[in-house]
Design an enzyme around this catalytic site. Structure first.
Site, PDB file in Angstrom:
ATOM      1  N   LYS A   9       0.842  -1.203   0.000  1.00  2.60           N
ATOM      2  CA  LYS A   9       0.000   0.000   0.000  1.00  2.60           C
ATOM      3  C   LYS A   9       0.881   1.258   0.000  1.00  2.60           C
ATOM      4  O   LYS A   9       2.094   1.178   0.238  1.00  2.60           O
ATOM      5  CB  LYS A   9      -0.930  -0.034   1.216  1.00  2.60           C
ATOM      6  CG  LYS A   9      -1.936  -1.196   1.179  1.00  2.60           C
ATOM      7  CD  LYS A   9      -2.900  -1.119   2.359  1.00  2.60           C
ATOM      8  CE  LYS A   9      -3.891  -2.267   2.343  1.00  2.60           C
ATOM      9  NZ  LYS A   9      -4.881  -2.167   3.454  1.00  2.60           N
ATOM     10  N   TYR A  49     -12.186  -2.552  -3.560  1.00  2.00           N
ATOM     11  CA  TYR A  49     -12.697  -2.591  -2.188  1.00  2.00           C
ATOM     12  C   TYR A  49     -14.228  -2.534  -2.143  1.00  2.00           C
ATOM     13  O   TYR A  49     -14.804  -2.128  -1.139  1.00  2.00           O
ATOM     14  CB  TYR A  49     -12.080  -1.467  -1.362  1.00  2.00           C
ATOM     15  CG  TYR A  49     -10.695  -1.784  -0.823  1.00  2.00           C
ATOM     16  CD1 TYR A  49     -10.460  -2.941  -0.079  1.00  2.00           C
ATOM     17  CD2 TYR A  49      -9.622  -0.924  -1.034  1.00  2.00           C
ATOM     18  CE1 TYR A  49      -9.197  -3.239   0.433  1.00  2.00           C
ATOM     19  CE2 TYR A  49      -8.354  -1.207  -0.526  1.00  2.00           C
ATOM     20  CZ  TYR A  49      -8.156  -2.373   0.209  1.00  2.00           C
ATOM     21  OH  TYR A  49      -6.909  -2.662   0.717  1.00  2.00           O
ATOM     22  N   ARG A 102       2.392  -6.798   9.329  1.00  2.00           N
ATOM     23  CA  ARG A 102       1.657  -5.721  10.021  1.00  2.00           C
ATOM     24  C   ARG A 102       2.089  -5.618  11.485  1.00  2.00           C
ATOM     25  O   ARG A 102       2.142  -4.526  12.046  1.00  2.00           O
ATOM     26  CB  ARG A 102       0.158  -5.962   9.895  1.00  2.00           C
ATOM     27  CG  ARG A 102      -0.362  -5.691   8.479  1.00  2.00           C
ATOM     28  CD  ARG A 102      -1.740  -6.296   8.279  1.00  2.00           C
ATOM     29  NE  ARG A 102      -2.386  -5.847   7.056  1.00  2.00           N
ATOM     30  CZ  ARG A 102      -3.513  -6.374   6.591  1.00  2.00           C
ATOM     31  NH1 ARG A 102      -4.107  -7.359   7.241  1.00  2.00           N
ATOM     32  NH2 ARG A 102      -4.044  -5.924   5.470  1.00  2.00           N
ATOM     33  N   ASN A 112      -1.887  -0.013   7.077  1.00  2.00           N
ATOM     34  CA  ASN A 112      -1.416  -1.341   7.516  1.00  2.00           C
ATOM     35  C   ASN A 112      -0.564  -2.040   6.448  1.00  2.00           C
ATOM     36  O   ASN A 112      -0.516  -3.254   6.354  1.00  2.00           O
ATOM     37  CB  ASN A 112      -2.590  -2.191   8.002  1.00  2.00           C
ATOM     38  CG  ASN A 112      -3.629  -2.428   6.918  1.00  2.00           C
ATOM     39  OD1 ASN A 112      -3.462  -2.000   5.780  1.00  2.00           O
ATOM     40  ND2 ASN A 112      -4.690  -3.122   7.262  1.00  2.00           N
ATOM     41  N   HIS A 115      -1.903  -5.291   1.317  1.00  2.34           N
ATOM     42  CA  HIS A 115      -3.174  -5.971   1.037  1.00  2.34           C
ATOM     43  C   HIS A 115      -2.876  -7.373   0.534  1.00  2.34           C
ATOM     44  O   HIS A 115      -1.912  -7.584  -0.211  1.00  2.34           O
ATOM     45  CB  HIS A 115      -3.972  -5.237  -0.048  1.00  2.34           C
ATOM     46  CG  HIS A 115      -5.061  -6.097  -0.622  1.00  2.34           C
ATOM     47  ND1 HIS A 115      -6.269  -6.277   0.002  1.00  2.34           N
ATOM     48  CD2 HIS A 115      -5.094  -6.898  -1.722  1.00  2.34           C
ATOM     49  CE1 HIS A 115      -7.001  -7.123  -0.698  1.00  2.34           C
ATOM     50  NE2 HIS A 115      -6.311  -7.517  -1.758  1.00  2.34           N
ATOM     51  N   GLU A 126      -9.163 -10.370  -8.091  1.00  4.56           N
ATOM     52  CA  GLU A 126      -8.215  -9.258  -7.935  1.00  4.56           C
ATOM     53  C   GLU A 126      -7.067  -9.359  -8.941  1.00  4.56           C
ATOM     54  O   GLU A 126      -6.617  -8.345  -9.484  1.00  4.56           O
ATOM     55  CB  GLU A 126      -7.700  -9.231  -6.496  1.00  4.56           C
ATOM     56  CG  GLU A 126      -8.811  -8.823  -5.523  1.00  4.56           C
ATOM     57  CD  GLU A 126      -8.477  -9.051  -4.055  1.00  4.56           C
ATOM     58  OE1 GLU A 126      -7.340  -9.497  -3.745  1.00  4.56           O
ATOM     59  OE2 GLU A 126      -9.352  -8.780  -3.210  1.00  4.56           O
TER      60      GLU A 126
END
Ligand code: RTP
Ligand code: MG
Length: 148
Positions: A9, A49, A102, A112, A115, A126
């Site tokens: 991320k 999402y 994490r 965090n 993904h 995805e």
């Protein structure tokens, strides 16, 4: 062979954790089958999402994931979907065990770091959302006479 979609991320990129994250999955034994640095559009973020669209944090989630580059990846190997989720740790870094990504590096539930797909169905969805089939490579790491 099973494949999963993983994504560093924007906070992971900003904090220079990209190499560390790739390293963990490679050293575990998984194979990188695809990777690209990308700026996610608003539309792609909302599709990706979509399951959270009615949650109170949806707006912030979309805003954050589109706030800077991400590294989209496909990793491959036996049980990679569940194993990668274990290696990531719980969604909230405060609850994530030390030794997980994490748990070791995350600070807040919003930022965090990574993904990962949570099921075979989401992995398939995805991967096809983020990659063309030509961007996922099928190659062997065996039978190289220059590896001793
Ligand atoms: P991800 O989809 O990003 O891999 O994370 P996850 O499966 O562990 O968690 P999920 O329930 O799918 O939530 C997606 C992302 O939304 C953010 N979130 N914020 N403010 C909140 O209470 C809250 N809850 C979830 C997190 O960044 C989470 O990764
Ligand atoms: Mg999720």
């Amino acid at each position: 062979m099973e494949q999963t979609f993983l994504m560093v991320k924007p906070d992971g990129i900003q904090r220079n954790l990209t190499g560390e994250i790739i390293n963990r999955f490679e050293r575990k034994g998984f194979k990188l089958a695809g990777a690209k640095l990308m700026q996610i559009t608003d539309e792609l973020a909302k599709t990706h999402y979509g399951e959270h669209k009615d949650k109170p944090f949806f707006g912030e989630l979309v805003e954050f994931i589109t706030s800077g580059p991400v590294l989209a990846m496909v990793f491959e190997g036996e049980n990679v979907i569940l194993t990668a989720r274990d290696m990531m740790g719980k969604t909230n870094p405060l609850e994530a065990a030390p030794g997980t990504i994490r748990g070791d590096y995350g600070m807040t539930v919003e930022k965090n770091i990574i993904h990962g797909s949570d099921s075979p169905e989401s992995a398939e969805k995805e991967i096809s959302l983020f990659f063309n089939s030509s961007e996922i490579l099928d190659y062997s790491k065996q039978d190289r006479e220059w590896i001793y």
